[in-house]
Design a protein around this motif. Structure first.
Motif, PDB file in Angstrom:
ATOM      1  N   LEU B  72      -5.225  -5.620   5.390  1.00 11.75           N
ATOM      2  CA  LEU B  72      -3.832  -5.554   4.921  1.00 11.75           C
ATOM      3  C   LEU B  72      -3.730  -4.698   3.664  1.00 11.75           C
ATOM      4  O   LEU B  72      -2.773  -3.959   3.469  1.00 11.75           O
ATOM      5  CB  LEU B  72      -3.302  -6.963   4.633  1.00 11.75           C
ATOM      6  CG  LEU B  72      -2.715  -7.723   5.808  1.00 11.75           C
ATOM      7  CD1 LEU B  72      -2.370  -9.134   5.378  1.00 11.75           C
ATOM      8  CD2 LEU B  72      -1.467  -7.025   6.326  1.00 11.75           C
ATOM      9  N   ALA B  74      -5.503  -2.125   2.781  1.00 14.10           N
ATOM     10  CA  ALA B  74      -5.550  -0.697   3.095  1.00 14.10           C
ATOM     11  C   ALA B  74      -4.210  -0.230   3.649  1.00 14.10           C
ATOM     12  O   ALA B  74      -3.823   0.916   3.471  1.00 14.10           O
ATOM     13  CB  ALA B  74      -6.658  -0.419   4.091  1.00 14.10           C
ATOM     14  N   LYS B  75      -3.490  -1.156   4.312  1.00 11.80           N
ATOM     15  CA  LYS B  75      -2.224  -0.801   4.908  1.00 11.80           C
ATOM     16  C   LYS B  75      -1.128  -0.543   3.876  1.00 11.80           C
ATOM     17  O   LYS B  75      -0.224   0.255   4.114  1.00 11.80           O
ATOM     18  CB  LYS B  75      -1.784  -1.941   5.832  1.00 11.80           C
ATOM     19  CG  LYS B  75      -1.157  -1.418   7.073  1.00 11.80           C
ATOM     20  CD  LYS B  75      -0.885  -2.532   8.036  1.00 11.80           C
ATOM     21  CE  LYS B  75       0.129  -2.012   9.026  1.00 11.80           C
ATOM     22  NZ  LYS B  75       0.668  -3.009   9.874  1.00 11.80           N
ATOM     23  N   VAL B  76      -1.190  -1.250   2.741  1.00 12.28           N
ATOM     24  CA  VAL B  76      -0.145  -1.062   1.741  1.00 12.28           C
ATOM     25  C   VAL B  76      -0.570  -0.123   0.621  1.00 12.28           C
ATOM     26  O   VAL B  76       0.217   0.173  -0.266  1.00 12.28           O
ATOM     27  CB  VAL B  76       0.323  -2.397   1.114  1.00 12.28           C
ATOM     28  CG1 VAL B  76       1.056  -3.220   2.137  1.00 12.28           C
ATOM     29  CG2 VAL B  76      -0.824  -3.151   0.508  1.00 12.28           C
ATOM     30  N   CYS B  77      -1.807   0.348   0.631  1.00 12.87           N
ATOM     31  CA  CYS B  77      -2.273   1.210  -0.462  1.00 12.87           C
ATOM     32  C   CYS B  77      -1.602   2.585  -0.348  1.00 12.87           C
ATOM     33  O   CYS B  77      -1.826   3.302   0.619  1.00 12.87           O
ATOM     34  CB  CYS B  77      -3.779   1.360  -0.421  1.00 12.87           C
ATOM     35  SG  CYS B  77      -4.371   2.438  -1.741  1.00 12.87           S
ATOM     36  N   PRO B  78      -0.780   2.968  -1.333  1.00 14.93           N
ATOM     37  CA  PRO B  78      -0.076   4.247  -1.221  1.00 14.93           C
ATOM     38  C   PRO B  78      -1.027   5.440  -1.327  1.00 14.93           C
ATOM     39  O   PRO B  78      -0.713   6.518  -0.851  1.00 14.93           O
ATOM     40  CB  PRO B  78       0.886   4.243  -2.417  1.00 14.93           C
ATOM     41  CG  PRO B  78       0.889   2.865  -2.931  1.00 14.93           C
ATOM     42  CD  PRO B  78      -0.413   2.260  -2.553  1.00 14.93           C
ATOM     43  N   ALA B  79      -2.171   5.249  -1.959  1.00 15.42           N
ATOM     44  CA  ALA B  79      -3.049   6.388  -2.252  1.00 15.42           C
ATOM     45  C   ALA B  79      -4.211   6.497  -1.282  1.00 15.42           C
ATOM     46  O   ALA B  79      -5.061   7.369  -1.448  1.00 15.42           O
ATOM     47  CB  ALA B  79      -3.568   6.276  -3.672  1.00 15.42           C
ATOM     48  N   HIS B  80      -4.250   5.650  -0.286  1.00 12.99           N
ATOM     49  CA  HIS B  80      -5.382   5.608   0.653  1.00 12.99           C
ATOM     50  C   HIS B  80      -6.709   5.491  -0.091  1.00 12.99           C
ATOM     51  O   HIS B  80      -7.667   6.196   0.206  1.00 12.99           O
ATOM     52  CB  HIS B  80      -5.408   6.852   1.557  1.00 12.99           C
ATOM     53  CG  HIS B  80      -4.193   6.942   2.438  1.00 12.99           C
ATOM     54  ND1 HIS B  80      -3.854   8.073   3.125  1.00 12.99           N
ATOM     55  CD2 HIS B  80      -3.244   6.042   2.731  1.00 12.99           C
ATOM     56  CE1 HIS B  80      -2.734   7.875   3.802  1.00 12.99           C
ATOM     57  NE2 HIS B  80      -2.355   6.648   3.573  1.00 12.99           N
ATOM     58  N   ILE B  99      -3.993   4.226  -7.757  1.00 11.00           N
ATOM     59  CA  ILE B  99      -2.874   4.543  -8.643  1.00 11.00           C
ATOM     60  C   ILE B  99      -2.398   3.293  -9.383  1.00 11.00           C
ATOM     61  O   ILE B  99      -1.337   3.299  -9.988  1.00 11.00           O
ATOM     62  CB  ILE B  99      -1.714   5.210  -7.890  1.00 11.00           C
ATOM     63  CG1 ILE B  99      -1.132   4.296  -6.818  1.00 11.00           C
ATOM     64  CG2 ILE B  99      -2.145   6.527  -7.279  1.00 11.00           C
ATOM     65  CD1 ILE B  99       0.156   4.823  -6.231  1.00 11.00           C
ATOM     66  N   CYS B 101      -1.113   0.379  -8.673  1.00 12.51           N
ATOM     67  CA  CYS B 101       0.172  -0.240  -8.378  1.00 12.51           C
ATOM     68  C   CYS B 101       0.020  -1.727  -8.153  1.00 12.51           C
ATOM     69  O   CYS B 101       0.992  -2.459  -8.192  1.00 12.51           O
ATOM     70  CB  CYS B 101       0.815   0.407  -7.150  1.00 12.51           C
ATOM     71  SG  CYS B 101      -0.087   0.131  -5.617  1.00 12.51           S
ATOM     72  N   SER B 102      -1.211  -2.184  -7.868  1.00 13.17           N
ATOM     73  CA  SER B 102      -1.503  -3.611  -7.721  1.00 13.17           C
ATOM     74  C   SER B 102      -0.885  -4.211  -6.467  1.00 13.17           C
ATOM     75  O   SER B 102      -0.732  -5.420  -6.355  1.00 13.17           O
ATOM     76  CB  SER B 102      -1.026  -4.370  -8.975  1.00 13.17           C
ATOM     77  OG  SER B 102      -1.226  -5.730  -8.830  1.00 13.17           O
ATOM     78  N   GLN B 103      -0.515  -3.359  -5.515  1.00 12.78           N
ATOM     79  CA  GLN B 103       0.101  -3.874  -4.299  1.00 12.78           C
ATOM     80  C   GLN B 103      -0.922  -4.631  -3.446  1.00 12.78           C
ATOM     81  O   GLN B 103      -0.594  -5.633  -2.831  1.00 12.78           O
ATOM     82  CB  GLN B 103       0.663  -2.716  -3.499  1.00 12.78           C
ATOM     83  CG  GLN B 103       1.697  -3.141  -2.523  1.00 12.78           C
ATOM     84  CD  GLN B 103       2.948  -2.343  -2.684  1.00 12.78           C
ATOM     85  OE1 GLN B 103       3.987  -2.883  -3.004  1.00 12.78           O
ATOM     86  NE2 GLN B 103       2.849  -1.054  -2.508  1.00 12.78           N
TER      87      GLN B 103
END
Lengths: 411, 134
Positions: B72, B74-80, B99, B101-103
């Motif tokens: 999950l 990896a799915k929300v990571c904006p920077a891959h 980056i 973002c702590s998502q």
């Protein structure tokens, strides 16, 4: 000087840019000059195209929200907010009221720091570096408060589709109040230092004038438009987030100066007064802030599933410190958007350079160019490619040409 | 009336402490390693680092014990920045890409990810050991 009577002496061309110490961001200017005077001005942006929209169309909206943070280094929340509002309209998400207030407060803190940053840059462009250091010192108070509230100074990462990711905790309110008091106390001092200063008056009064008609015709936005007397502000005209509940009036220079001239000085007046307006808006928000949730869907995994069901298109708008930003998003039942278009505020303002610059002198170019607070890397959305050629030489291509020439010569 | 209102402000500034944060040492030591050794022995003092605020988002930390490899994050990571190791059911995070973002820490169902206070991450090698978390 040549004595040849056939040779044309004026107008001659002065190029400035794409990278130049007087310009903070790359843009290519070409001036037709007569002596010191600018006869005609032209410019070509497009040096900093980063392909952000392309990246966004391969990511899901939860990822894009953090990508939008990075469209602009100063408007850390403006683009995210506009994008999140577009997504919320498509998915028909009701944002909790407290989240609206948190968004508004962060957006106004951002306006404070952005306008102070601009004021410092303007002073620097006039050669008044003492004032640059003073404004940037007082700007730190807003930056520190933002860091305290969101966890980072620049890329806040606080907006999420459907709300905000962090709520204010009770121990943060004294720090917010302290910052607001700091800027309230500072207001008269800043206005005095900027507006009563002899050098600033000499350099900025009646310099870079943008008339009311030109401002209207060229569709300028934000402080640039308001300094020319246009009564427009997205926060008032199309209220969003918590702005509909608040008492806000667009800041126009004639309210303070008694007249509107549309020059660089008026742009300083508008921005400095907006710092104080933002303090007032944050105070109003703190008074009215309701309790409750700050995000419509706290479970990110569920939100990701909802994107797959989203169909439709929407526009999200926000009044960024530089003017209106606009995000257009289209979702077609896939996880990533089918289309995403970003219009940064500088896109609308760049054309106003032409009437401002014509008739002015070379020495006024830096301050006039800076006066609209241009943000070129936010604006660039296009890279022109003609028949496969971009017209830009990379280091490798130059190297290849060099090697080829040596071979040609030695052959 | 046009005046020079900055002058009194400048004179006042002469008697104020600087607004900027202090460097670790007041003057650049001739040898940084020697200076640090002296600090270690307690013979010299450095200005302490400026504290970061609560809930600051610094370098990511990963506790693989609870991780199920659900991907999950990896799915929300904006920077891959997160690589999913499917066979081992673990992840690998490239901090040079992150980056902050702590998502991923928000979405992690097992609470295996967290953000630390560390922010001094500069390195010449973007794949240095301390920039890969696994």
């Amino acid at each position: 000087m040549s004595d040849d009577p056939q040779k044309k002496m004026t107008p001659y061309t002065v190029p400035i840019g794409p990278t130049h110490p007087a310009l903070k961001e790359p843009v290519m200017f070409t001036f037709q000059m007569n002596g010191e005077q600018i006869l005609k001005a032209d410019f070509a942006p497009g040096q900093t195209h980063r392909g952000i929209e392309w990246m966004g169309m391969r990511r899901n909206p939860v990822q894009i929200v953090h990508l939008t943070d990075r469209i602009c280094g100063i408007c850390g929340v403006s683009h995210s907010l506009a994008f999140a509002r577009a997504m919320e309209q498509i998915m028909e998400i009701e944002v909790p009221e407290r989240a609206d207030y948190v968004r508004t407060i962060i957006a106004e803190f951002e306006r404070i720091q952005s306008h102070l940053l601009w004021a410092g840059v303007a002073a620097h462009e006039l050669g008044f570096d003492t004032l640059l250091h003073l404004t940037w010192r007082v700007r730190e108070q807003a930056m520190d408060t933002i860091e305290l509230l969101t966890g980072n100074r620049v890329n806040y990462g606080i907006i999420q589709v459907g709300g905000v990711r962090r709520d204010f905790t009770p121990d943060q309110f004294p720090a917010i109040e302290e910052t607001l008091q700091y800027y309230s106390d500072l207001k008269s001092k800043l206005l005095k230092i900027f507006l009563e200063d002899k050098t600033i008056q000499m350099r900025c009064r009646d310099c870079g004038v943008l008339s009311y008609d030109d401002a209207l015709k060229l569709c300028t936005v934000g402080p640039t438009a308001r300094a020319s007397g246009l009564n427009m502000d997205v926060r008032v005209d199309y209220p969003f987030a918590a702005y509909g509940d608040l008492a806000i009036e667009p800041i126009l220079p004639d309210a303070y100066m008694g007249e509107t001239r549309g020059d660089v000085f008026d742009r300083i007046v508008v921005r400095l007064l907006e710092v104080d307006q933002s303090v007032d808006i944050i105070r109003q928000c703190l008074d009215r802030m309701p309790a409750g949730e700050v995000i419509a869907e706290p479970k990110l995994a569920k939100l990701l599933n909802q994107f797959k069901k989203a169909h439709g298109e929407a526009l999200g708008r926000h009044e960024a410190p530089r003017g209106e930003v606009l995000h257009y998003v289209r979702m077609d039942g896939k996880e990533h958007p089918t289309s995403w278009k970003v219009k940064a505020s500088s896109y609308s303002n760049l054309m106003s350079w032409i009437p401002m610059l014509e008739g002015e002198q070379i020495a006024d170019i830096p301050i006039i160019v800076a006066s609209i607070d241009p943000c070129l890397s936010c604006t660039d959305r296009v890279a022109v490619v003609r028949s496969g050629e971009r017209g830009i030489m990379t280091k490798e291509e130059l190297h290849r040409l060099s090697v080829e020439k040596t071979r040609r010569l030695s052959a | 009336m046009a005046t020079l209102p900055m002058i009194p402000e400048l004179l006042r500034q002469l008697f104020r402490t600087p607004a900027t944060n202090a460097f670790p040492a007041k003057y650049l030591p001739s040898s940084v390693t020697e200076f640090l050794a002296k600090v270690g022995r307690g013979e010299a003092a450095i200005h302490p680092p400026v504290p970061v605020p609560k809930d600051f988002r610094g370098k990511i930390t990963y506790d693989p014990t609870g991780c199920t490899g659900c991907s999950l994050c990896a799915k929300v990571c904006p920077a891959h920045a997160i690589e999913v190791l499917k066979d081992e059911k673990r992840i690998r995070i490239y901090v040079s890409q992150c980056i902050f973002c702590s998502q991923c820490t928000d979405i992690c169902p097992k609470g295996s990810l967290a953000m630390s206070d560390a922010f001094l991450l500069a390195d010449e090698n973007r794949y240095a050991d301390h920039l890969i978390v696994e």
